[in-house]
Scaffold this motif. Structure first.
Motif, PDB file in Angstrom:
ATOM      1  N   ALA A 102      66.218  16.615 -49.136  1.00  0.00           N
ATOM      2  CA  ALA A 102      64.971  17.381 -49.140  1.00  0.00           C
ATOM      3  C   ALA A 102      64.568  17.395 -50.768  1.00  0.00           C
ATOM      4  N   THR A 103      63.167  17.872 -50.696  1.00  0.00           N
ATOM      5  CA  THR A 103      62.670  17.791 -52.470  1.00  0.00           C
ATOM      6  C   THR A 103      61.917  19.063 -52.481  1.00  0.00           C
ATOM      7  N   PRO A 104      62.075  19.691 -53.534  1.00  0.00           N
ATOM      8  CA  PRO A 104      61.436  21.269 -53.747  1.00  0.00           C
ATOM      9  C   PRO A 104      60.009  20.720 -53.715  1.00  0.00           C
ATOM     10  N   ASP A 105      59.412  21.754 -53.041  1.00  0.00           N
ATOM     11  CA  ASP A 105      58.003  21.710 -52.670  1.00  0.00           C
ATOM     12  C   ASP A 105      57.275  21.712 -53.877  1.00  0.00           C
ATOM     13  N   ILE A 106      57.538  22.310 -55.102  1.00  0.00           N
ATOM     14  CA  ILE A 106      56.707  22.215 -56.293  1.00  0.00           C
ATOM     15  C   ILE A 106      56.705  20.965 -56.854  1.00  0.00           C
ATOM     16  N   ALA A 107      57.863  20.228 -56.775  1.00  0.00           N
ATOM     17  CA  ALA A 107      57.979  18.933 -57.369  1.00  0.00           C
ATOM     18  C   ALA A 107      57.120  17.957 -56.510  1.00  0.00           C
ATOM     19  N   VAL A 108      57.189  18.314 -55.067  1.00  0.00           N
ATOM     20  CA  VAL A 108      56.229  17.364 -54.203  1.00  0.00           C
ATOM     21  C   VAL A 108      54.793  17.579 -54.528  1.00  0.00           C
ATOM     22  N   GLU A 109      54.421  18.812 -54.465  1.00  0.00           N
ATOM     23  CA  GLU A 109      52.858  18.990 -55.001  1.00  0.00           C
ATOM     24  C   GLU A 109      52.580  18.292 -56.275  1.00  0.00           C
ATOM     25  N   ALA A 110      53.468  18.362 -57.226  1.00  0.00           N
ATOM     26  CA  ALA A 110      53.379  17.887 -58.718  1.00  0.00           C
ATOM     27  C   ALA A 110      52.952  16.177 -58.529  1.00  0.00           C
ATOM     28  N   LEU A 111      53.970  15.503 -57.590  1.00  0.00           N
ATOM     29  CA  LEU A 111      54.151  14.180 -57.630  1.00  0.00           C
ATOM     30  C   LEU A 111      52.832  13.642 -57.041  1.00  0.00           C
ATOM     31  N   LEU A 112      52.570  14.205 -55.673  1.00  0.00           N
ATOM     32  CA  LEU A 112      51.425  13.818 -54.877  1.00  0.00           C
ATOM     33  C   LEU A 112      50.114  14.182 -55.490  1.00  0.00           C
ATOM     34  N   ARG A 113      49.876  15.227 -56.251  1.00  0.00           N
ATOM     35  CA  ARG A 113      48.802  15.244 -57.084  1.00  0.00           C
ATOM     36  C   ARG A 113      48.507  14.295 -58.047  1.00  0.00           C
ATOM     37  N   ALA A 114      49.382  14.107 -58.889  1.00  0.00           N
ATOM     38  CA  ALA A 114      49.511  12.997 -59.964  1.00  0.00           C
ATOM     39  C   ALA A 114      49.249  11.731 -59.446  1.00  0.00           C
ATOM     40  N   ALA A 115      49.614  11.414 -58.345  1.00  0.00           N
ATOM     41  CA  ALA A 115      49.407  10.011 -57.897  1.00  0.00           C
ATOM     42  C   ALA A 115      48.192   9.722 -56.881  1.00  0.00           C
ATOM     43  N   GLY A 116      47.242  11.060 -56.844  1.00  0.00           N
ATOM     44  CA  GLY A 116      45.875  10.795 -55.949  1.00  0.00           C
ATOM     45  C   GLY A 116      46.265  10.808 -54.462  1.00  0.00           C
ATOM     46  N   VAL A 117      47.342  11.305 -54.024  1.00  0.00           N
ATOM     47  CA  VAL A 117      47.499  11.357 -52.726  1.00  0.00           C
ATOM     48  C   VAL A 117      46.834  12.695 -52.046  1.00  0.00           C
ATOM     49  N   ILE A 118      46.307  12.465 -50.964  1.00  0.00           N
ATOM     50  CA  ILE A 118      45.460  13.848 -50.376  1.00  0.00           C
ATOM     51  C   ILE A 118      46.602  14.425 -49.496  1.00  0.00           C
ATOM     52  N   ARG A 119      47.019  15.479 -50.024  1.00  0.00           N
ATOM     53  CA  ARG A 119      48.032  16.137 -49.108  1.00  0.00           C
ATOM     54  C   ARG A 119      47.358  17.141 -48.231  1.00  0.00           C
ATOM     55  N   VAL A 120      47.793  17.184 -47.023  1.00  0.00           N
ATOM     56  CA  VAL A 120      47.094  18.063 -45.855  1.00  0.00           C
ATOM     57  C   VAL A 120      48.433  19.041 -45.374  1.00  0.00           C
ATOM     58  N   ASP A 121      47.928  19.938 -44.427  1.00  0.00           N
ATOM     59  CA  ASP A 121      48.956  21.106 -44.238  1.00  0.00           C
ATOM     60  C   ASP A 121      49.259  20.782 -42.632  1.00  0.00           C
TER      61      ASP A 121
END
Length: 382
Positions: A102-121
């Motif tokens: 598992a990866t901490p969600d705060i790290a996931v959010e930072a990674l996806l945002r920096a990479a331009g990935v559109i994160r949905v819920d």
């Protein structure tokens, strides 16, 4: 649209239609990722001309740095929509029991945002967003005109716009005058444009096209509640004609119907449409920003590394595992420091080498002493 959903390492039949009308070219389940990673699939779909949008379900990252590099590159020309499970305490527990990672969600959010990935819920939002990105041009901005025959859903759409950072601007005086010249007296034309329940398909088409010509509008949302006006089929035809007459983004809400009308994604509820547009607008803003310039690393000597490899290959044309000394020289060309070592062939030699360096013999603490044939093993020619 490429998706990672539930088909064990096998593509769906080409052009499979899902209930919303979107075409899924491939759906792959990597299971426990024994030999195919998400990064592998991203690079495959990057070059697949049939894939317009990449949709991912993620639980963990095997190599997050590489994922970020690849996603950033791919996202510059092909959108990536992702849902990451394990955001809550109980969800995280489920992910860990399933994948032992598992990866901490705060790290996931930072990674996806920096990479331009559109994160949905959720899965519904993933499909809603992917459908829009696969069928419509990206919004030039976040200004939306709402045109329809039903004041309630249009008001809900306007509320949703404010929640999601979109703007519902008042249409220009010229646009309002033109609408009033053709629409029924009871119509509201400021924005939202409410044709009333009696509005016909031709009026809806005219109002939408007129709104699209206004420079304060980037996106038009057409809201239709059946069976009023001209009925469902004639209104669908009008919606398709609107999209065929503009380069701007057009979406629809046909209340109670999740579908695709020609090139227009249509959603059962106005909030779905607004949320999808918001995700697309955020992505368009990210993509419009110039890519960061490449900054070459300092302390490297690529030419020396190339000469070293060429020299070694001239002596070993079939390639080989590099000996420790050559491997250390190669790594030094890229600024990678290697702990001091000595090559030895027996325990006595190891003890003498350790004594020369003021170290304890093998098994003690200190810098490593490697037996011959062991150590760093880059392979020349591999």
């Amino acid at each position: 649209m490429a998706a990672k959903t539930a088909a064990r390492m096998a593509p769906w039949p080409a052009a499979t239609e899902i209930d919303t009308g979107a075409t899924v070219q491939q759906a792959l389940d990597r299971a426990l990722k024994a030999d195919v990673s998400g990064n592998d699939l991203l690079e495959y779909w990057e070059d697949d001309p049939r894939t317009k949008v990449i949709a991912l379900y993620l639980e963990s990252f095997g190599n997050p740095r590489r994922f970020g590099r690849i996603a950033h590159r791919v996202g510059r020309h092909k959108p990536i929509v992702a849902i990451k499970s394990g955001r809550s305490t109980s969800g995280d527990r489920a992910v860990r029991s399933h994948t032992a990672a598992a990866t901490p969600d705060i790290a996931v959010e930072a990674l996806l945002r920096a990479a331009g990935v559109i994160r949905v819920d959720g899965m519904q939002e993933l499909l809603d967003t992917a459908r829009l990105l696969a069928t419509q041009p990206l919004p030039a901005g976040g200004r939306m005109a709402i045109v329809g025959n039903s004041g309630g859903p249009q008001a809900l759409a306007a509320d949703a716009c404010e929640r999601h950072g979109l703007v519902v601007p008042e249409l220009s005086p010229a646009t309002q005058r033109r609408m009033r010249s053709r629409l029924r007296v009871a119509a509201a034309v400021a924005n939202p444009v409410d044709l009333t329940a009696d509005g016909q398909a031709e009026e809806l088409e005219f109002a939408a096209l007129t709104a699209l010509e206004d420079p304060v509008v980037d996106v038009v949302l057409i809201v239709y509640t059946p069976p009023f006006g001209s009925g469902l089929e004639r209104t669908r035809e009008a919606i398709a004609r609107v999209a065929g007459s503009t380069n701007k983004t057009v979406v629809a809400c046909v209340v109670g119907h999740d579908e695709t009308i020609g090139p227009v994604p249509a959603y059962a509820f106005p909030e779905q449409a607004v949320q999808a547009v918001s995700r697309a607008a955020d992505y368009a803003r990210w993509r419009s920003r110039p890519a960061p310039p490449f900054v070459p690393p300092t302390g490297t000597d690529i030419q020396a590394a190339r000469e070293l490899v060429e020299e070694d290959l001239s002596r070993h044309p079939q390639g080989r595992w590099l000996d420790p000394a050559t491997a250390a020289r190669l790594l030094a060309c890229y600024g990678v420091a290697v702990a001091e070592f000595a090559t030895v062939h027996s325990a006595d030699e190891a003890a003498r080498a350790a004594a020369r360096r003021g170290e304890r013999p093998p098994g003690g603490r200190g810098e490593p002493v490697r037996p011959a044939g062991h150590g760093a093993r880059p392979r020349a020619g591999a």
